[in-house]
Design a protein around this motif. Structure first.
Motif, PDB file in Angstrom:
ATOM      1  N   ALA A   2      35.038   8.335  -2.214  1.00  0.00           N
ATOM      2  CA  ALA A   2      35.241   7.151  -2.678  1.00  0.00           C
ATOM      3  C   ALA A   2      35.746   6.030  -2.232  1.00  0.00           C
ATOM      4  O   ALA A   2      36.237   4.840  -1.248  1.00  0.00           O
ATOM      5  N   CYS A   3      37.087   7.408  -1.352  1.00  0.00           N
ATOM      6  CA  CYS A   3      38.247   6.319  -1.602  1.00  0.00           C
ATOM      7  C   CYS A   3      37.775   5.715   0.721  1.00  0.00           C
ATOM      8  O   CYS A   3      38.476   5.015   1.408  1.00  0.00           O
ATOM      9  N   VAL A   4      37.808   6.963   1.304  1.00  0.00           N
ATOM     10  CA  VAL A   4      36.928   6.819   2.460  1.00  0.00           C
ATOM     11  C   VAL A   4      35.700   5.425   2.278  1.00  0.00           C
ATOM     12  O   VAL A   4      36.154   4.361   3.799  1.00  0.00           O
ATOM     13  N   ASP A   5      35.212   5.506   1.838  1.00  0.00           N
ATOM     14  CA  ASP A   5      34.304   4.491   1.515  1.00  0.00           C
ATOM     15  C   ASP A   5      34.881   2.733   1.823  1.00  0.00           C
ATOM     16  O   ASP A   5      34.229   2.647   1.988  1.00  0.00           O
ATOM     17  N   ILE A   6      35.503   2.906   1.009  1.00  0.00           N
ATOM     18  CA  ILE A   6      36.131   1.537   0.310  1.00  0.00           C
ATOM     19  C   ILE A   6      37.278   1.065   1.240  1.00  0.00           C
ATOM     20  O   ILE A   6      37.580  -0.129   1.470  1.00  0.00           O
ATOM     21  N   CYS A   7      37.958   2.240   2.029  1.00  0.00           N
ATOM     22  CA  CYS A   7      38.981   1.783   2.554  1.00  0.00           C
ATOM     23  C   CYS A   7      38.650   0.781   3.839  1.00  0.00           C
ATOM     24  O   CYS A   7      37.936   0.463   4.289  1.00  0.00           O
ATOM     25  N   PRO A   8      38.942  -0.736   3.831  1.00  0.00           N
ATOM     26  CA  PRO A   8      38.799  -1.486   4.566  1.00  0.00           C
ATOM     27  C   PRO A   8      39.475  -1.900   5.937  1.00  0.00           C
ATOM     28  O   PRO A   8      38.670  -1.916   7.477  1.00  0.00           O
ATOM     29  N   MET A   9      40.188  -0.693   5.822  1.00  0.00           N
ATOM     30  CA  MET A   9      40.846  -0.530   7.133  1.00  0.00           C
ATOM     31  C   MET A   9      40.475   0.819   7.901  1.00  0.00           C
ATOM     32  O   MET A   9      41.277   1.712   9.111  1.00  0.00           O
ATOM     33  N   ASP A  10      39.781   1.392   7.493  1.00  0.00           N
ATOM     34  CA  ASP A  10      39.474   3.052   7.819  1.00  0.00           C
ATOM     35  C   ASP A  10      40.506   3.984   8.394  1.00  0.00           C
ATOM     36  O   ASP A  10      40.681   5.074   9.138  1.00  0.00           O
ATOM     37  N   CYS A  11      41.568   3.730   6.843  1.00  0.00           N
ATOM     38  CA  CYS A  11      42.575   4.705   7.367  1.00  0.00           C
ATOM     39  C   CYS A  11      42.744   6.053   7.121  1.00  0.00           C
ATOM     40  O   CYS A  11      43.381   6.600   7.189  1.00  0.00           O
ATOM     41  N   ILE A  12      41.761   6.877   6.047  1.00  0.00           N
ATOM     42  CA  ILE A  12      41.774   7.522   5.033  1.00  0.00           C
ATOM     43  C   ILE A  12      39.920   8.765   6.021  1.00  0.00           C
ATOM     44  O   ILE A  12      39.104   7.832   6.601  1.00  0.00           O
ATOM     45  N   THR A  13      40.541   9.926   6.269  1.00  0.00           N
ATOM     46  CA  THR A  13      39.538  10.713   6.628  1.00  0.00           C
ATOM     47  C   THR A  13      39.601  12.453   5.889  1.00  0.00           C
ATOM     48  O   THR A  13      40.941  12.306   6.278  1.00  0.00           O
TER      49      THR A  13
END
Ligand SMILES: Cc1cc2nc3c(=O)[nH]c(=O)nc-3n(C[C@H](O)[C@H](O)[C@H](O)COP(=O)(O)OP(=O)(O)OC[C@H]3O[C@@H](n4cnc5c(N)ncnc54)[C@H](O)[C@@H]3O)c2cc1C
Ligand SMILES: Cc1ncc(C[n+]2csc(CCOP(=O)(O)OP(=O)(O)O)c2C)c(N)n1
Ligand code: SF4
Ligand code: SF4
Ligand code: SF4
Ligand SMILES: [Mg+2]
Lengths: 594, 351
Positions: free
Chosen positions: A506-517
């Motif tokens: 969920a966090c990956v999908d929402i992050c507007p900056m693509d910070c999370i992998t």
């Protein structure tokens, strides 16, 4: 990679790039939020504690924080951090009851400071509340140093300067005004527990060209001229003025000239416009006032007629790379340029000079004739003598002088308590969750899309008439609020708990900056190549979690995070939390002692 | 619920596709589903698939029924057409829309309740008619929106949140779809975008009834131990038979892998579905064998995922009906009404 050690105070500090870049490590986002909330006095005190001169710095700071501001990674311009500081000072109201209480019973230690510039004043501000007696020797009639003698009043009104200098003086400084120290040996003999040298870099560099001696009546050294203007000794200048040099002093010289009768004021620099040392905004301000800046002109001669200055002759040059790839200025071969003038202001640099420090008192000087000073402790090779500000490592600026002052005060406090100066405690750090409700945070997590607000200026016609008239009007409360909302709250950190994560994405999908992998672990370079959006700024560390159930790890690129908290809002298990990181530098007092 | 809008800022490295759109341009408004809901990951996969295929958003129509899953079309492709039908009626409304305008790309989003309970008949008929669509069931084994009653896809033996054991037989949407004549059938997991995105892309390119059963955990009501639709259970039992690559460009089509491990299935529009085999004994182009394989592995408690059936020569509703190539909604009166002369000629021929 190993899991990131977020307990290390530097880890999250590096994410607050503005605070990291500030020599005094002012908690920038913290005070900006206070300004947005209209808590001006609170914002002022956060600043006052860390940088001592919020009203002065809010007008004059070199603002190393702004180029560091993370907003430039997602938008054109940084937050107007500096001018927001001024807002806190302008609207703070009465803060006297928030000032430290100075004990009436002294601790018996006496400290001498040489020079009453920002460095010495910071030392005094930090030590007086601890019971020290502080004596400041100052050659000039009033305290303030170059903030008073050099910075023109149209940038820094005297009332603002007086107010903040007095906040320190009123803590009980014993000022010996008009008393110039001409022998350190003699001062050492007076048995002070420590001596702080904050005498600045008082000498303006010369430009020994043909005609200099003959025409000297109309050729002035920039900083000497500015201080003479500041004291009211100089009130006029010729109609045609040439300012030589491209630093901030040159910018103050040309703008001051425009206010003292100069009609055709020209700044001339040897190298390119881009290479000028002056801050971009200072150049902008000068040009806004109609002052042309000519570049690639090297002065050759002061042209005079029987000692009457007529003009300056310049050689035209261009920049070229030499065989070793070094940039060099070479003549273009074109005829020389002659610019007529009535006065010349030479602003080609500033130097230290310590004629009053004897070289046989155990205080070492290096090959550039600068005192040998420890960058952490600010101590010289003499155990009781400390340096700070421009006197320590050459001309810098006010905020560096303040930072040095804090460190020197810590050293002096440790010295007087018989402690090892090299052992310096880490800053105090607190990390607190900002969660208020299901999707409610104690900060405004929706980033504003606004462009940087311009500070309103006084009408040029009016401003140019009076050298004491402040040009900038400052933000009003509405503009201040809008500007404050541009801050990305970089001190509100995304904190991850691998135990809680169920890897739902969920966090990956929402992050507007693509910070999370989420990916398999690996070496740093390998991991970086596998990020959803590879980091643009490699110096910023990756936040790597421990191993998760699927054997993958969470990797967050801190580089462009907006601190919008959406990862935490969309996480079903609270594996992400938004936590405010508050770091206070350790200042003189019990906190700095072991 | 998240109150703030998703910030407009995006990473500097975000690229644009042939439409001049970034991936972010394919987003919808921010989701109002529970945090961590699998459905949101499927929306993100749909966004990525349409972005990668450079499809102009206004060429797409999104249709759905009722349910948390059916709410999701609001959260992707904000610039596309959309219709939220009544519960279980998405397939019928989609069929009608497709008949009227065959030029759009139709994506139907439904839930297990929406498609296997109330809309079971609708589902069946749209599949057997071969409606050209991407039909996605976001399958969580419960009626999420109405607070977690078990649905018709809940497995026998799965436990409900309060411990009650399900003894009913489940409906397996995949074998139903294959039997009913879907020409492209896949199963995937919301938590595996690497598998899911190509499956959606292949479904978009496929002309005919494309059906995807995507297991999508309901974090609120069906993600506990004992549930066979939880993140953990699905990860443990997931057996992918192949990994799909959708190839649009002839350059890429040269086979590099050793033959036997890779199979190319050409589609009539020129797209090549390249299947990297994981289960060597699985052939997705053979309907009977595929069904047999699925039965056998389901009996062993495996959740078989991947591209499970594809027809090399699919036919769609319009092929069956013989409709004209021009979308019916653009035909004018002169096209539809042949005139008195032609009518009397026809009448005369019948006398
Ligand atoms: C024209 C100009 C404009 C500037 N503008 C800015 C600006 O906008 N922003 C900024 O951040 N910085 C600016 N600076 C730099 C800034 O003023 C200095 O870096 C800063 O003031 C240094 O502080 P300090 O405490 O080291 O010493 P100073 O401010 O230089 O003070 C030293 C004091 O020591 C006294 N002194 C020296 N020798 C003796 C002695 N032997 N005995 C007794 N007293 C002595 C001097 O009279 C002086 O008052 C500017 C500098 C110049 C020249
Ligand atoms: C005609 C009709 N009957 C019943 C309902 C109540 N209802 C709303 S959503 C829903 C079930 C949805 O389940 P599913 O399709 O699995 O979606 P999910 O919420 O699980 O994604 C039901 C029974 C309704 N809205 N309309
Ligand atoms: S706060 Fe979370 S969602 Fe927002 S930009 Fe940072 S990592 Fe992404
Ligand atoms: S949203 Fe939370 S639980 Fe889900 S993957 Fe991200 S951190 Fe893990
Ligand atoms: S109830 Fe279940 S299906 Fe509905 S939004 Fe919440 S997690 Fe998703
Ligand atoms: Mg459901």
């Amino acid at each position: 990679m190993d899991p990131t050690d977020i307990e290390n105070p530097d880890y999250f500090h590096r994410v607050v790039d503005c605070q990291w870049a500030c020599p005094a490590h002012t908690p920038v986002p913290e005070y900006i939020r206070m300004i947005a909330a209209g808590q001006y006095a609170d914002a002022y005190m956060v600043n006052w504690r860390s940088n001592v001169f919020p009203g002065i710095l809010g007008r004059t700071c070199d603002r190393p924080c702004e180029p560091a501001c993370r907003r430039v990674r997602v938008e054109k311009e940084p937050v107007a951090i500096c001018r927001l500081k001024r807002v806190a000072a302008d609207y703070k109201g009465d803060i006297t009851d928030r000032l430290p209480v100075v004990p009436t019973k002294k601790n018996g230690r006496r400290i001498a400071c040489i020079g009453a510039g920002p460095a010495s004043l910071t030392v005094a501000r930090d030590l007086l509340p601890q019971g020290y007696e502080v004596v400041i020797y100052e050659a000039d009639p009033k305290a303030g140093g170059m903030m008073r003698t050099q910075i023109p009043k149209f940038r820094l009104p005297e009332s603002v300067l007086d107010e903040e200098v007095d906040l320190v003086m009123d803590l009980g400084v014993e000022l010996r005004a008009g008393q110039k120290i001409d022998s350190l040996r003699a001062l050492l003999a007076e048995n002070y527990d420590a001596i702080f040298v904050g005498c600045g870099a008082p000498r303006g560099r010369e430009l020994p060209l043909p005609g200099r001696e003959e025409a000297k009546a109309h050729i002035h050294i920039g900083i000497d001229w500015l201080s003479s203007v500041s004291f009211g000794h100089t009130t006029k200048i010729g109609k045609r003025v040439i300012v030589l040099g491209g630093g901030n002093t040159a910018m103050d010289c040309c703008r001051s000239s425009m206010r003292l009768g100069g009609e055709k004021v020209t700044v001339v620099v040897r190298s390119g416009f881009e290479e000028m040392k002056a801050s971009p905004w200072e150049k902008e301000d000068a040009m806004h006032e109609g002052i042309p800046i000519l570049n690639f002109l090297v002065p050759q001669e002061f042209v005079h007629e029987k000692g009457e200055l007529r003009a300056v002759r310049f050689q035209k040059v261009k920049a070229e790379k030499d065989a070793k790839g070094r940039r060099q200025l070479v003549t273009t071969g074109e005829p020389d340029v002659i610019i007529e003038c009535d006065d010349v202001l030479v602003a080609v640099g500033q130097e230290n000079s310590f004629p009053w420090i004897e070289r046989d008192i155990g205080l070492e000087f290096d090959k550039w004739d600068m005192p040998v000073v420890n960058e952490k402790t600010m101590r010289s090779t003499h155990p009781r003598v400390f340096f700070g500000g421009d006197a320590a490592f050459g001309p810098k600026n006010i905020i560096w002088a303040v930072a040095h002052g804090h460190e020197a005060a810590v050293s002096i406090d440790k010295l007087c308590n018989g402690e090892d100066l090299a052992h310096r405690p880490r800053p105090a750090v607190e990390v607190i969750s900002q969660k208020m409700g299901i999707h409610e945070w104690s900060y405004d997590n929706s980033p504003s899309n606004d462009a940087r607000k311009k500070v309103p200026l006084r009408d040029k016609e009016v401003a140019l008439k009076d050298i004491r008239m402040e040009v900038e009007l400052g933000f009003d409360d509405k503009l201040a609020y809008e500007e404050a909302q541009r801050c990305l709250n970089c001190d509100v950190q995304t904190v991850f708990s691998d135990r809680l994560c169920i890897e739902c994405d969920a966090c990956v999908d929402i992050c507007p900056m693509d910070c999370i992998t989420f990916t398999g672990n690996g070496e740093e370079n390998d991991l970086r190549a596998r990020l959803r959006a590879p980091a643009l700024i490699k110096e910023q560390a990756l936040y790597v979690s421990g191993e998760l159930k699927t054997t993958r790890v969470m990797v967050k690129d801190e580089d462009v995070c907006l601190h919008c908290g959406l990862c935490a809002e969309r996480c079903p298990t609270g594996a992400w939390d938004m936590q405010k990181y508050i770091m206070e530098m350790t200042q003189a007092g019990s906190a700095c002692r072991s | 619920m998240t109150w703030i809008a998703r910030p407009k800022f995006h990473h500097a490295s975000l690229t644009k596709n042939e439409q001049g759109c970034t991936r972010r341009d394919y987003e919808g408004t921010i989701s109002t589903l529970c945090a961590g809901c699998g459905h949101d990951s499927i929306s993100a996969a749909i966004v990525q698939a349409f972005y990668e295929l450079s499809i102009a958003p206004h060429r797409v129509a999104k249709l759905s029924g009722i349910g948390c899953s059916s709410k999701t079309p609001t959260y992707f492709l904000g610039a596309s057409h959309g219709f939220n039908s009544v519960h279980g009626r998405m397939p019928s409304v989609l069929t009608g829309a497709n008949l009227a305008n065959r030029d759009l790309i139709y994506i139907g989003v439904s839930g297990d309740g929406d498609s296997a309970s109330i809309g079971f008949g609708q589902f069946a008929h749209s599949i057997r008619r071969g409606v050209d669509m991407i039909y996605i069931v976001e399958n969580n084994g419960v009626y999420g929106l109405t607070k977690g009653q078990r649905s018709a896809t809940a497995d026998e033996g799965t436990t409900m949140k309060k411990g009650e054991v399900n003894t009913d037989k489940p409906i397996d949407m995949i074998s139903m779809a294959i039997k009913l004549g879907a020409s492209y059938v896949g199963r995937s997991f919301s938590g595996d975008k690497e598998q899911l995105i190509p499956l959606i892309k292949g479904a978009i390119q496929h002309r005919g009834a494309a059906f995807l059963d995507v297991i999508s955990p309901c974090v609120a009501f069906n993600n506990h131990a004992g549930s066979t639709k939880s993140y953990d259970w699905v990860r443990e039992h997931n057996e992918a038979v192949n990994q799909l690559d959708v190839m649009m460009d002839h350059e890429e089509m040269v086979l590099q892998q050793s033959p036997g491990t890779v199979e190319d299935v050409a589609q009539p529009d020129g797209t090549v579905l390249r299947l990297h085999k994981i289960a060597m004994d699985f052939d997705p182009t053979d309907r009977i064998k595929a069904l047999d394989y699925l039965e056998r592995h389901a009996a062993e408690g495996e959740l078989v995922t991947g591209l499970l059936y594809v027809d090399r020569k699919p036919k769609d509703l319009h092929d069956h009906l013989g409709t004209v190539a021009t979308p019916l909604n653009t035909l004018g009166e002169s096209d539809l009404c042949p005139g008195a002369k032609t009518l009397s000629a026809i009448n005369a021929s019948l006398r």
